[in-house]
Design a protein around this motif. Structure first.
Motif, PDB file in Angstrom:
ATOM      1  N   LYS A 197      31.169  46.813  42.321  1.00  0.00           N
ATOM      2  CA  LYS A 197      31.001  48.698  42.125  1.00  0.00           C
ATOM      3  C   LYS A 197      29.656  48.756  42.657  1.00  0.00           C
ATOM      4  N   ILE A 198      28.641  48.954  43.483  1.00  0.00           N
ATOM      5  CA  ILE A 198      27.901  49.679  43.546  1.00  0.00           C
ATOM      6  C   ILE A 198      27.505  50.784  44.213  1.00  0.00           C
ATOM      7  N   ILE A 199      26.160  51.117  43.855  1.00  0.00           N
ATOM      8  CA  ILE A 199      25.640  52.713  44.798  1.00  0.00           C
ATOM      9  C   ILE A 199      23.616  52.337  44.815  1.00  0.00           C
ATOM     10  N   PHE A 200      23.841  52.192  46.517  1.00  0.00           N
ATOM     11  CA  PHE A 200      22.370  51.807  46.492  1.00  0.00           C
ATOM     12  C   PHE A 200      22.150  53.631  46.983  1.00  0.00           C
ATOM     13  N   ASP A 225      28.434  52.920  47.869  1.00  0.00           N
ATOM     14  CA  ASP A 225      28.070  53.906  48.193  1.00  0.00           C
ATOM     15  C   ASP A 225      26.227  53.934  48.674  1.00  0.00           C
ATOM     16  N   VAL A 226      26.228  54.245  50.185  1.00  0.00           N
ATOM     17  CA  VAL A 226      24.904  53.374  49.966  1.00  0.00           C
ATOM     18  C   VAL A 226      24.050  55.065  50.566  1.00  0.00           C
ATOM     19  N   GLY A 395      31.320  58.148  39.131  1.00  0.00           N
ATOM     20  CA  GLY A 395      30.327  57.960  38.872  1.00  0.00           C
ATOM     21  C   GLY A 395      30.864  56.402  38.415  1.00  0.00           C
ATOM     22  N   ILE A 396      30.252  55.547  37.877  1.00  0.00           N
ATOM     23  CA  ILE A 396      29.916  54.300  37.385  1.00  0.00           C
ATOM     24  C   ILE A 396      29.245  54.594  35.647  1.00  0.00           C
ATOM     25  N   ILE A 401      25.360  54.891  30.430  1.00  0.00           N
ATOM     26  CA  ILE A 401      24.869  55.813  31.584  1.00  0.00           C
ATOM     27  C   ILE A 401      25.799  56.062  32.521  1.00  0.00           C
ATOM     28  N   THR A 402      25.892  57.195  32.752  1.00  0.00           N
ATOM     29  CA  THR A 402      27.384  57.387  34.300  1.00  0.00           C
ATOM     30  C   THR A 402      25.622  57.871  35.579  1.00  0.00           C
TER      31      THR A 402
END
Length: 418
Positions: A197-200, A225-226, A395-396, A401-402
């Motif tokens: 599970k990724i946020i860039f 999500d990029v 959020g992750i 921390i979210t």
């Protein structure tokens, strides 16, 4: 001559001293400011300290390393260390005091612009959480050999002769956050992500790739999500999006409000370009700005993207006719709904605040005074799509921390007006 009691006392002092050295050099004594590391590491590297990495280091499974703001992680250019994460890593810089993975300034010469002076951050499948926030990664991407720890431990591609990425992550059940970071001066790929599970978001990539390499390379197992990333002159693609690897879940990448400049020209092959999609990857691509890039969104016609993919509201600009001609829609160049694209050089000028659009597309060098915000009257303003769903809008949560993926903007590209 010392008596027996004195000898035992001396031995005890020596043992304590040895234990202290071992703690400082292997585990990195987190109570001190500066230190050096070789072998296993964990704990906390204190704010503003310098940690000299003498050789390959490993965060063991079940342990974590937190790097506080302003820490400099200085790589030994002779040892060319690999930074292996079997546990968890939290690199928590700030805008004013980023964490920096780097080499001594004396080695940052034009001849070494593509790094190769240390390995990269290599996160094994046992790494469940990794955060890079306000972190600079530079001058790495060393080539592996049979003696490399990553090869011996079966990590990354596990073979000699591979150019290491700045970051490899490989846990499909893991959480990966890369935000507000800079990746520069690497030999090949900036990131190579095989699940999670990724946020860039809000990152910048430049001066990377000698003969190949992407800025962001996602494989099967990724739900990413990029958004709001800036990519300048990668050797190959800004984004390579693929479902290769046969991992579950199917790769589903939502990439939006990214700015790509001059990408792909330094690799004269079919894959050199902007965004490459292949092998049934599921993609949603919105509000992306392509300026003087090679191709636009390009598919592998023999193994195309998932038919559920959605592409819309992207803008294309070419300073010359050669550039414009090669991003015209075709069987392999993918057009989207409400895209802003023309067949005439100079149309759709995004009106950057400070960037000479005549900059040669083969130039890999980035000028820190350039400003890719948009001036009033830019055709990118007010043309973004905002009513789509992101994977990680809720959020992750990582290490308490979210992190949420940023909301899409109503303009196209990573930057609006100032």
């Amino acid at each position: 001559m010392m008596n027996l009691k004195q000898i035992f006392a001396a031995m005890l002092i020596s043992a304590i001293a040895f234990t202290g050295c071992r703690k400082a050099n292997l585990d990195v004594d987190t109570s001190s400011n500066d230190g050096s590391a070789l072998g296993e590491i964990s704990g906390v590297w204190a704010k503003g300290s310098t940690q000299i990495i003498k050789g390959d280091v490993i965060i063991p499974e079940g342990k974590s390393l937190t790097i506080e703001e302003g820490v400099t992680v200085l790589m030994d250019t002779l040892a060319k260390p690999e930074f292996i994460v079997r546990g968890n890593l939290y690199s928590l810089g700030t805008a004013e005091n980023p964490v920096k993975f780097t080499v001594n300034d004396a080695y940052k010469t034009p001849a070494k612009k593509f790094g190769k002076m240390w390995g990269g951050i290599l996160a094994a499948p046992t790494c469940s959480e990794l955060v890079l926030d306000h972190t600079i990664l530079e001058y790495g991407g060393n080539t592996t050999s049979d003696a490399s720890t990553s090869v011996k431990q079966g990590l990354y591609k596990a073979t000699a002769g591979e150019n290491l990425p700045a970051l490899w992550f490989s846990n499909v059940n893991g959480k990966l956050i890369v935000v507000n970071c800079t990746v520069r001066n690497f030999q090949e790929d900036c990131t190579y992500i095989e699940g999670g599970k990724i946020i860039f978001a809000n990152n910048i990539f430049y001066t990377t790739g000698v003969t190949g390499g992407e800025a962001m390379n996602f494989k099967s197992g990724c739900l990413a999500d990029v958004g709001f990333n800036m990519v300048y002159s990668t050797n190959t693609n800004a984004l390579k999006l693929s479902n290769s690897g046969d991992r579950t879940p199917q790769a589903y990448i939502i990439a939006y409000n990214n700015t790509m400049i001059n990408t792909g020209w330094r690799r004269p092959s079919a894959k050199g370009g902007s965004i490459w999609v292949e092998n049934t990857v599921h993609v949603d691509l919105y509000n992306n700005l392509f300026a003087n890039t090679r191709f636009g969104i390009k598919r592998d016609t023999k193994a195309p993207e998932d038919k559920r993919s959605v592409i819309s509201n992207n803008l294309y600009f070419g300073y010359d006719q050669t550039t414009v001609n090669q991003f015209q829609p075709s069987n392999d160049i993918v057009a989207g709904v409400n895209d802003i694209i023309s067949n005439k050089a100079g149309d759709n000028d995004p009106k950057f605040v400070n960037y000479p659009e005549s900059t040669p597309v083969l130039n890999p060098d980035f000028d820190l005074t350039w400003d890719f915000h948009l001036q009033a009257g830019s055709p990118a303003l007010g043309k973004g799509k905002t009513n789509f769903t992101r994977h990680h809008a809720a959020g992750i949560t990582v290490n308490g921390i979210t992190y949420t993926s940023p909301e899409p903007a109503n303009y196209i590209g990573a930057f609006g007006t100032k």
